[in-house]
Design a protein around this motif. Structure first.
Motif, mmCIF file in Angstrom:
data_model
loop_
_atom_site.group_PDB
_atom_site.id
_atom_site.type_symbol
_atom_site.label_atom_id
_atom_site.label_comp_id
_atom_site.label_asym_id
_atom_site.label_seq_id
_atom_site.Cartn_x
_atom_site.Cartn_y
_atom_site.Cartn_z
ATOM 1 N N UNK A 88 0.778 -1.108 0.039
ATOM 2 C CA UNK A 88 0.182 0.096 -0.043
ATOM 3 C C UNK A 88 0.991 1.332 -0.004
ATOM 4 N N UNK A 89 1.934 1.249 0.591
ATOM 5 C CA UNK A 89 2.777 2.501 0.783
ATOM 6 C C UNK A 89 3.587 2.444 -0.356
ATOM 7 N N UNK A 90 3.931 1.501 -1.213
ATOM 8 C CA UNK A 90 4.657 1.596 -2.204
ATOM 9 C C UNK A 90 3.865 1.892 -3.560
ATOM 10 N N UNK A 91 2.845 1.216 -3.627
ATOM 11 C CA UNK A 91 2.015 1.477 -4.722
ATOM 12 C C UNK A 91 1.267 2.650 -4.877
ATOM 13 N N UNK A 102 -2.052 13.657 8.946
ATOM 14 C CA UNK A 102 -2.499 14.048 10.372
ATOM 15 C C UNK A 102 -3.783 13.827 10.736
ATOM 16 N N UNK A 103 -4.657 13.561 9.750
ATOM 17 C CA UNK A 103 -5.954 13.255 9.796
ATOM 18 C C UNK A 103 -6.524 11.826 9.887
ATOM 19 N N UNK A 108 -5.390 3.777 12.614
ATOM 20 C CA UNK A 108 -5.804 3.649 11.250
ATOM 21 C C UNK A 108 -4.364 3.331 10.208
ATOM 22 N N UNK A 109 -3.417 4.431 10.689
ATOM 23 C CA UNK A 109 -2.215 4.050 9.647
ATOM 24 C C UNK A 109 -1.542 2.766 10.050
ATOM 25 N N UNK A 110 -1.756 2.205 11.160
ATOM 26 C CA UNK A 110 -1.271 0.702 11.389
ATOM 27 C C UNK A 110 -2.000 -0.307 10.463
ATOM 28 N N UNK A 248 -12.446 -0.374 6.956
ATOM 29 C CA UNK A 248 -11.525 0.613 7.245
ATOM 30 C C UNK A 248 -12.316 1.932 7.291
ATOM 31 N N UNK A 249 -12.946 2.191 6.429
ATOM 32 C CA UNK A 249 -13.620 3.465 5.998
ATOM 33 C C UNK A 249 -14.782 3.842 7.253
#
Length: 264
Positions: A88-91, A102-103, A108-110, A248-249
């Protein structure tokens, strides 16, 4: 087992990593593992011995098949989560690098790997209306809508009210006080009264800017972010119809709902 040694054992070897993932779906013989992984039997056997030595896998004495131990399964689950996160980070690397995160609360970042099966839509400046048209097509097929929006899209309130009043769509919107007051100012008095009379429409106010804007429905998640300078990025949206992304949403919506106050 020493944690550092375990990390080195798993992370430093693509083959051992593949074996754990292959065994996650059930016990397998050496020949089956070779077909799945594509390496030589001797290389796989060596890696199997390493994993067995650290109690991550075991071999059934009767069937001779290899399987994950309880600790092996727990390790696999965390590895799978890490892989999803890294993908997810790379794509969507530019999306994360260029926006204010920051929002998105830490918890949720985890779980950001839950957005792995998303698509990033970047709109050229000359076609700014296209994402909104595509968004409205998705919204109009939804049975319920939950949204957090600290920005005002002038055509959305009317469209949402039509869905609520004519199709009985359940709608919950969280916005800021500034946006809410602007909506009341611009809306005809009869429209405000209509909203008050609709039991399937709920509007909440956040006293702080959540610095995210997203919509989650029974069939999709649309997620946008702000630039570090406070401007909302109108041209980049992550969109997904995967169950993980929608959950998640929904959870993120609930997080902000607990901080908000209902006004309508």
């Amino acid at each position: 087992m020493d944690v550092g040694k375990m990390l080195k054992l798993i992370v430093s070897s693509t083959l051992r990593h593949k074996i754990l993932f292959a065994l996650s779906s059930g016990p397998k013989a050496l020949g089956e593992l070779q077909k799945i992984i594509g390496s030589t039997k001797s290389s796989i056997s060596h890696s199997l011995n390493d994993l067995e030595e650290e109690n991550l896998i075991t071999q059934d004495p009767d069937t001779k098949k290899y399987m994950l131990t309880n600790t092996g399964y727990l390790t696999y689950l965390q590895m799978a989560r890490l892989v999803d996160t890294l993908e997810t980070v790379k794509n969507f690397e530019e999306f994360w690098l260029n926006h204010d995160l920051s929002g998105i609360p830490v918890e949720f970042l985890e779980r950001i790997g839950d957005l792995k099966d998303s698509q990033l839509y970047i709109t050229p400046p000359e076609h700014l209306t296209l994402p909104h048209e595509a968004y409205m097509k998705l919204v109009k097929t939804s049975k319920w809508i939950k949204g957090v929006s600290p920005i005002l899209f002038s055509d959305y309130p009317k469209a949402f009210m039509e869905l609520a009043s004519t199709k009985n769509v359940d709608i919950e919107i969280i916005t800021t006080r500034a946006v809410y007051e602007k909506l009341i100012e611009l809306a005809p008095p009869e429209a405000v009264e209509l909203v008050k009379d609709l039991p399937n429409v709920k509007i909440y106010i956040l006293e702080e800017n959540p610095k995210v804007a997203f919509t989650v429905t029974n069939n999709f998640l649309s997620f946008g972010l702000f630039f570090p300078d406070g401007r909302y990025d109108m041209m980049a949206d992550l969109i997904s119809n995967s169950e993980k992304a929608r959950k998640w949403g929904i959870a993120l919506f609930q997080y902000y709902k607990e901080k908000a106050k209902r006004v309508l």
